[in-house]
Design an enzyme around this catalytic site. Sequence first.
Site, mmCIF file in Angstrom:
data_model
loop_
_atom_site.group_PDB
_atom_site.id
_atom_site.type_symbol
_atom_site.label_atom_id
_atom_site.label_comp_id
_atom_site.label_asym_id
_atom_site.label_seq_id
_atom_site.Cartn_x
_atom_site.Cartn_y
_atom_site.Cartn_z
ATOM 1 N N ASP A 115 0.854 -1.179 0.000
ATOM 2 C CA ASP A 115 0.000 0.000 0.000
ATOM 3 C C ASP A 115 0.902 1.245 0.000
ATOM 4 O O ASP A 115 1.794 1.346 -0.832
ATOM 5 C CB ASP A 115 -0.962 -0.061 1.196
ATOM 6 N N HIS A 313 -7.123 -6.222 -1.405
ATOM 7 C CA HIS A 313 -6.027 -5.275 -1.180
ATOM 8 C C HIS A 313 -5.027 -5.732 -0.127
ATOM 9 O O HIS A 313 -3.847 -5.421 -0.229
ATOM 10 C CB HIS A 313 -6.615 -3.928 -0.756
#
Length: 339
Positions: A115, A313
């Site tokens: 991320d 994610h």
Amino acid sequence: MSQPTSPSSPASAPVPEARHRLVNVPGGRVHLVEQGTGPLVLLVHGFPESWYSWRRQLPAIAAAGFRAVAVDVRGYGRSSKPREVEAYRMLAHVSDNVGVVQALGAETATVVGHDWGSVIAANSALLRPDIFTAVGLLSVPYTPRGGPRPTDVFGQIGGSEEFYVSYFQRYGRAEAEIEPDVRGWLAGFYAALSADTMLPAGESNPFFVPEGGLLRDRFPAGTLPAWLSEADLDFYAAEFERSGVSGALNRYRNVDRDWEDLAAWNGAPIRQPSLFAGGAADASTTWLADAVKAYPTTLPGLVSSHILDGCGHWIQQERADEVNLLLTDWLHVLPAQMS
């Protein structure tokens, strides 16, 4: 995409217990958790997480013969939390990573990020190739600096709705949404981006704030993702309840400063050996599909690239075993790549 194989180090190899440390860096202090001995592998988390997001990678990387070190990024956990928003610019994060390597007595390291940590890892490798000799990127592909000012671009996305990065820009605004119920907000955010709990495409988009509403209005309610236990959620919530969320959000508030600071590296490739892995159900991967296609130019040292079907994610938590194999296989070929 290449398939992972079994790591060459035996899974049963004894692994020392992880230990917590605070190390001094030029910008303050960084809390880290380390396990194992050997070449240094620095693990950098994203938003809104902590070193704890690497809890399943630390022992696996250590067992493979490496010194695995997961940091709390500045603004998180037990690391320093400067008050000034500009203290969270990318150059400061790169400096922290350099300081950690030096504080640990190493000359070089492989850096792996997820991320925002992927972006921090990429820029660490870009700006200090003398220290970061290989880079692994999870979920967020490398995109060289370029184009218009980021906030101008984000402000044009979404029509009547507001892109989440724009929503995070004003100090105190997102804090007012998150901090009254940190645990509940985190549960919803993690669920919104996890493959097993995200809402069907088109039903709700957690990256856009409805007009007059809140980001949490787009989160699914109820079930936690399979990778996240109540105890895991308690840990994450306790970290932010103690420190607040401003330090974490300040990373978003520096995108224009980063654009200015990195002007000399406009379009610059990262040439060190690299790895990318993303989830097929992750918007960070699908929105930036062109960035992945550009890797022959932007990541000419790419060793392997992987898109994991049915993964969202939170890749190293959703698919810990698979990611561990990808990382350890890649780490074992790095000496050959760099010789």
